[in-house]
Write a protein that holds these residues in place. Structure first.
Motif, PDB file in Angstrom:
ATOM      1  N   ARG A 152      51.395  64.268  73.508  1.00  0.00           N
ATOM      2  CA  ARG A 152      50.813  65.571  73.203  1.00  0.00           C
ATOM      3  C   ARG A 152      51.252  66.089  71.844  1.00  0.00           C
ATOM      4  N   GLU A 153      52.380  65.571  71.337  1.00  0.00           N
ATOM      5  CA  GLU A 153      52.895  66.015  70.049  1.00  0.00           C
ATOM      6  C   GLU A 153      52.234  65.333  68.866  1.00  0.00           C
ATOM      7  N   LEU A 154      51.423  64.303  69.126  1.00  0.00           N
ATOM      8  CA  LEU A 154      50.775  63.595  68.021  1.00  0.00           C
ATOM      9  C   LEU A 154      49.737  64.490  67.350  1.00  0.00           C
ATOM     10  N   PRO A 155      49.549  64.348  66.052  1.00  0.00           N
ATOM     11  CA  PRO A 155      48.561  65.181  65.346  1.00  0.00           C
ATOM     12  C   PRO A 155      47.144  64.871  65.814  1.00  0.00           C
ATOM     13  N   GLY A 156      46.391  65.890  66.069  1.00  0.00           N
ATOM     14  CA  GLY A 156      45.003  65.732  66.497  1.00  0.00           C
ATOM     15  C   GLY A 156      44.819  65.612  67.991  1.00  0.00           C
ATOM     16  N   VAL A 157      45.925  65.573  68.763  1.00  0.00           N
ATOM     17  CA  VAL A 157      45.822  65.434  70.213  1.00  0.00           C
ATOM     18  C   VAL A 157      45.733  66.807  70.862  1.00  0.00           C
ATOM     19  N   GLU A 158      44.722  66.987  71.701  1.00  0.00           N
ATOM     20  CA  GLU A 158      44.535  68.244  72.407  1.00  0.00           C
ATOM     21  C   GLU A 158      45.372  68.287  73.694  1.00  0.00           C
ATOM     22  N   SER A 159      45.301  67.214  74.478  1.00  0.00           N
ATOM     23  CA  SER A 159      46.047  67.173  75.739  1.00  0.00           C
ATOM     24  C   SER A 159      46.230  65.729  76.174  1.00  0.00           C
ATOM     25  N   ALA A 160      47.205  65.532  77.072  1.00  0.00           N
ATOM     26  CA  ALA A 160      47.467  64.219  77.669  1.00  0.00           C
ATOM     27  C   ALA A 160      47.860  64.446  79.115  1.00  0.00           C
ATOM     28  N   GLN A 161      47.217  63.743  80.012  1.00  0.00           N
ATOM     29  CA  GLN A 161      47.503  63.947  81.431  1.00  0.00           C
ATOM     30  C   GLN A 161      47.634  62.598  82.144  1.00  0.00           C
ATOM     31  N   VAL A 162      48.548  62.574  83.110  1.00  0.00           N
ATOM     32  CA  VAL A 162      48.756  61.380  83.931  1.00  0.00           C
ATOM     33  C   VAL A 162      47.711  61.390  85.039  1.00  0.00           C
ATOM     34  N   ASP A 163      46.922  60.305  85.126  1.00  0.00           N
ATOM     35  CA  ASP A 163      45.778  60.284  86.037  1.00  0.00           C
ATOM     36  C   ASP A 163      46.035  59.565  87.353  1.00  0.00           C
TER      37      ASP A 163
END
Length: 306
Positions: A152-163
């Motif tokens: 989530r801290e990467l530039p350009g990333v809006e969100s990250a979720q475990v599926d």
């Protein structure tokens, strides 16, 4: 062999003759045993229908990474190397999904193509799917959450979720249900044996004089016991068939309710009966329980007569 078959044919005929003399009591016992068998049979049918779905679902943790809508395509595709460094797993699969492919996939699977076409511009962002190795402990699950937080801290990333965490919970839940079903089946199996035991005991008491006369003219214990074994097995077999019939009838209203629910998720899931081989196995188990109940009763009460 002819003599052996002749003796078993005679024993089966004797059991059928006794059943014809008291059909009401036999049918009542069949219904009681069928009620006990219908619960584990229904549970096994439900698990058999859910099992293919759970096997098709991956239990490996997956992380979906969604880019911001204004992130250039070149910047989005260039993050794969950074993600590989964060994951630190050479076997992990990192798949980039362009927003165009995501929209086409949504149109083909959701049945909402007309609604999506009215939106004009594509509302979906570019995304990544990271497929990691399966985790088996709470510590490794926390590691996956840590990886998602770093992504989530990467530039350009809006969100990250475990599926995929919920898939593992589903597998664990199915394991618990299998254990509960096994305990229920054992408990009701004992109840079936008890019902057949009591039914055979009454039958033995009714035929006490006939048994005594048979012994006086030289009948062996095996010859005397065999008709009772067939009666118990027939009781279990008929009860198993009735239980399977009850489950089949219950699937119709259930499928009507499930169809309405599945339609909301664009699915055509329906409950089906077990395959012929498992059904034959359940009938064999039912007959075996009846045979065990009759065997225990005969061994106890005819030994007293001796």
């Amino acid at each position: 062999m002819r003599g052996w078959f002749r003796q078993h044919r005679f024993a089966l005929g004797s059991a059928l003759i006794h059943l014809r003399k008291s059909p009401g009591g036999f049918l009542l016992n069949v219904v009681v045993v069928a009620i006990a068998l219908s619960l584990p049979f229904a549970g096994l049918t439900m698990l058999d229908n859910v099992r293919p779905m759970s096997e098709q679902m991956s239990v490996d943790p997956e992380i979906s990474v969604f880019m911001k809508a204004d992130t250039p395509r070149a910047q989005a595709t260039g993050l794969a190397g950074e993600m590989r460094k964060i994951v630190q797993d050479p076997k992990a699969k990192i798949v980039f999904i362009p927003r165009e492919d995501a929209l086409n996939s949504l149109k083909s699977k959701s049945g909402l193509a007309d609604v999506l076409n009215t939106l004009g511009d594509n509302p979906l962002p570019d995304s990544y799917v990271l497929k990691l190795n399966a985790f088996n402990s709470a510590t490794e699950a926390q590691d996956v959450d840590l990886v998602a937080a770093q992504l989530r801290e990467l530039p350009g990333v809006e969100s990250a979720q475990v599926d995929s965490a919920w898939v593992k919970r589903l597998a664990a839940l199915l394991g618990v249900l299998r254990l509960v079903l096994l305990l229920l089946a054992i408990t009701l199996g004992v109840a079936v044996i008890a019902v057949v035991f009591n039914t055979t005991r009454l039958q033995v008491m009714q035929q006490r004089d006939e048994i005594s006369i048979s012994k006086l003219i030289g009948a062996t214990d095996t010859f005397i016991h065999r008709p009772f074994y067939y009666s118990g097995a027939l009781l279990g077999l008929c009860a198993g068939a009735l239980a399977l019939g009850a489950v089949a009838l219950a699937l119709r209203p259930l499928n009507t309710a499930i169809a309405e629910f599945a339609r909301l998720y664009a699915s055509e899931f329906q409950l089906t009966l077990l395959d012929p081989l498992p059904m034959a196995g359940l009938l064999a188990v039912s007959a075996g329980l009846g045979l065990i109940g009759a065997f225990l009763c005969v061994q106890r009460y005819l030994a007293r007569l001796n």
